[in-house]
Design a protein around this motif. Structure first.
Motif, mmCIF file in Angstrom:
data_model
loop_
_atom_site.group_PDB
_atom_site.id
_atom_site.type_symbol
_atom_site.label_atom_id
_atom_site.label_comp_id
_atom_site.label_asym_id
_atom_site.label_seq_id
_atom_site.Cartn_x
_atom_site.Cartn_y
_atom_site.Cartn_z
ATOM 1 N N ASP A 1 0.828 -1.212 0.000
ATOM 2 C CA ASP A 1 0.000 0.000 0.000
ATOM 3 C C ASP A 1 0.861 1.261 0.000
ATOM 4 O OD1 ASP A 1 -2.296 -1.494 -0.024
ATOM 5 O OD2 ASP A 1 -2.629 -1.376 2.148
ATOM 6 N N GLY A 2 2.064 1.146 0.518
ATOM 7 C CA GLY A 2 2.951 2.307 0.568
ATOM 8 C C GLY A 2 3.894 2.402 -0.616
ATOM 9 N N LEU A 3 3.680 1.545 -1.601
ATOM 10 C CA LEU A 3 4.557 1.519 -2.779
ATOM 11 C C LEU A 3 3.949 2.344 -3.906
ATOM 12 C CD1 LEU A 3 7.079 0.178 -4.125
ATOM 13 C CD2 LEU A 3 5.519 -1.615 -4.922
ATOM 14 N N SER A 4 4.734 3.208 -4.496
ATOM 15 C CA SER A 4 4.265 4.003 -5.632
ATOM 16 C C SER A 4 5.447 4.334 -6.531
ATOM 17 C CB SER A 4 3.606 5.311 -5.157
ATOM 18 O OG SER A 4 4.574 6.174 -4.578
ATOM 19 N N VAL A 5 5.134 4.614 -7.789
ATOM 20 C CA VAL A 5 6.170 4.999 -8.745
ATOM 21 C C VAL A 5 6.864 6.275 -8.277
ATOM 22 C CG1 VAL A 5 6.556 5.839 -11.095
ATOM 23 C CG2 VAL A 5 5.084 3.857 -10.706
ATOM 24 N N ARG A 6 6.090 7.184 -7.707
ATOM 25 C CA ARG A 6 6.674 8.448 -7.242
ATOM 26 C C ARG A 6 7.716 8.199 -6.145
ATOM 27 N NH1 ARG A 6 5.288 13.483 -8.152
ATOM 28 N NH2 ARG A 6 3.396 12.774 -9.209
ATOM 29 N N LYS A 7 7.415 7.297 -5.211
ATOM 30 C CA LYS A 7 8.371 6.997 -4.140
ATOM 31 C C LYS A 7 9.624 6.330 -4.695
ATOM 32 C CE LYS A 7 5.301 6.576 -0.123
ATOM 33 N NZ LYS A 7 4.769 5.651 0.913
ATOM 34 N N ILE A 8 9.426 5.420 -5.637
ATOM 35 C CA ILE A 8 10.581 4.750 -6.232
ATOM 36 C C ILE A 8 11.459 5.765 -6.955
ATOM 37 C CG2 ILE A 8 11.308 3.011 -7.909
ATOM 38 C CD1 ILE A 8 8.614 1.594 -7.385
ATOM 39 N N ALA A 9 10.825 6.636 -7.734
ATOM 40 C CA ALA A 9 11.578 7.636 -8.480
ATOM 41 C C ALA A 9 12.352 8.561 -7.534
ATOM 42 C CB ALA A 9 10.625 8.439 -9.357
ATOM 43 N N LYS A 10 11.706 8.962 -6.450
ATOM 44 C CA LYS A 10 12.377 9.837 -5.484
ATOM 45 C C LYS A 10 13.578 9.138 -4.862
ATOM 46 C CE LYS A 10 11.546 12.593 -1.319
ATOM 47 N NZ LYS A 10 10.529 13.006 -0.308
ATOM 48 N N GLU A 11 13.415 7.858 -4.540
ATOM 49 C CA GLU A 11 14.512 7.086 -3.950
ATOM 50 C C GLU A 11 15.684 6.975 -4.925
ATOM 51 O OE1 GLU A 11 16.002 4.629 -0.736
ATOM 52 O OE2 GLU A 11 14.208 5.880 -0.856
ATOM 53 N N LEU A 12 15.366 6.849 -6.212
ATOM 54 C CA LEU A 12 16.402 6.705 -7.229
ATOM 55 C C LEU A 12 16.962 8.046 -7.683
ATOM 56 C CD1 LEU A 12 14.749 3.910 -9.406
ATOM 57 C CD2 LEU A 12 16.821 3.682 -8.032
ATOM 58 N N GLY A 13 16.276 9.122 -7.338
ATOM 59 C CA GLY A 13 16.733 10.441 -7.742
ATOM 60 C C GLY A 13 16.460 10.754 -9.201
ATOM 61 N N VAL A 14 15.318 10.266 -9.709
ATOM 62 C CA VAL A 14 14.942 10.518 -11.104
ATOM 63 C C VAL A 14 13.488 10.982 -11.146
ATOM 64 C CG1 VAL A 14 16.553 8.774 -11.940
ATOM 65 C CG2 VAL A 14 14.158 8.149 -11.509
ATOM 66 N N GLY A 15 13.067 11.445 -12.308
ATOM 67 C CA GLY A 15 11.673 11.810 -12.484
ATOM 68 C C GLY A 15 10.810 10.570 -12.660
ATOM 69 N N PRO A 16 9.564 10.594 -12.172
ATOM 70 C CA PRO A 16 8.691 9.416 -12.270
ATOM 71 C C PRO A 16 8.503 8.909 -13.694
ATOM 72 C CG PRO A 16 7.740 11.039 -10.780
ATOM 73 C CD PRO A 16 8.917 11.699 -11.430
ATOM 74 N N MET A 17 8.467 9.815 -14.673
ATOM 75 C CA MET A 17 8.200 9.398 -16.051
ATOM 76 C C MET A 17 9.312 8.521 -16.612
ATOM 77 S SD MET A 17 5.241 10.417 -16.490
ATOM 78 C CE MET A 17 5.123 9.834 -18.170
ATOM 79 N N ARG A 18 10.534 8.653 -16.083
ATOM 80 C CA ARG A 18 11.623 7.809 -16.588
ATOM 81 C C ARG A 18 11.370 6.334 -16.293
ATOM 82 N NH1 ARG A 18 17.747 8.729 -15.480
ATOM 83 N NH2 ARG A 18 17.743 6.890 -16.833
#
Length: 253
Positions: free
Chosen positions: A46-63
């Motif tokens: 439930d706490g997983l999202s593309v936005r969180k992953i992108a932030k963790e990786l230091g990239v934009g979500p669209m990538r």
């Protein structure tokens, strides 16, 4: 890919990785999956999202959408990464399989290793138990684990043909899914409520005592009064052995 049902996109396993481009942060599906697993381990699905992953990786979500087109593909990658751990652990346990084969047959030792490694993986990644039995696991590592399990079970004395093998796999998988989901649920409940078994019994003890004293539930009373809090790992192993014993001695009807 053209099929009898029309044109469908290639599965994520068969699509090539996007070409690398000049960017501060290089990406890959393996890196995305590993980051998603860390987030899910801490916050659940439930706490997983593309936005969180992108932030963790230091990239934009669209990538990220260059690598996975939707949440289902992301979950598929995560699940298969866990199966890779199970498969790798199984390979490292070959020596113990052969030593145990002295007491039991090799097929049985192989199944024991795989199932116990699956339990270990579910305890390390609780969200994995949520996805067991919920959707087909068809990634290359999941298929490798499935192949090892099916090949081992096909050697069991009670498995005489494809129908027996299907039933044996069904019984084993039903046990794994049910046992792991129950164990993970109990862990989550105790963690979220701060209530362990003793506290739960103390809270509901008076009510349960009144109900059992009616005499209408004699077997439940025996379980409550005489039963002990069983060790989860030992109980899992005992029940797994029971399943394998049943497969071994399965009579032809």
């Amino acid at each position: 890919m053209d099929t009898a049902y029309g044109s469908v996109p290639l599965p994520v396993w068969e699509r090539p990785e996007p070409q690398s481009r000049a960017a501060p942060v290089p990406l890959s599906r393996a890196k995305i999956a590993a980051t998603a697993i860390r987030i899910a381990d801490e916050h659940g699905l439930d706490g997983l999202s593309v936005r969180k992953i992108a932030k963790e990786l230091g990239v934009g979500p669209m990538r990220l959408y260059d690598y996975v087109t939707n949440r289902s593909e992301l979950l598929d990658l995560m699940v298969d990464a866990v199966y890779a751990q199970i498969a790798e652990a199984g390979q490292h346990s070959e020596a113990s399989q052969h030593s145990e084969a002295g007491q039991h047959s090799e097929w049985r030792a192989t199944v024991l290793v795989i199932v116990h490694r699956t339990r270990d993986a579910a305890l390390d990644h609780e969200w994995f138990a949520d996805l067991l039995g919920a959707r087909p696991h068809l990634g290359p590592h999941a298929l490798a684990v499935g192949e090892s399990t099916a090949a081992a079970l096909s050697q069991a004395p009670g498995v005489r043909g494809i129908d027996d093998l299907q039933r044996a796999l069904g019984a084993l998988n039903a046990f794994i899914v049910g046992a792991l989901r129950r164990e993970i649920t109990e862990r989550r409940t105790a963690r979220s409520t701060g209530t362990d078994v003793s506290a739960w019994q103390a809270a509901l003890g008076p009510y349960l005592t009144r109900m059992l004293e009616t005499g209408r539930y004699p077997t439940v009373a025996r379980l409550v009064i005489d039963g002990t809090h069983l060790n989860a790992e030992e109980t899992f192993h005992h029940n797994l052995i029971t399943i394998l014993d049943g497969i071994t001695s399965h009579p032809r009807t």
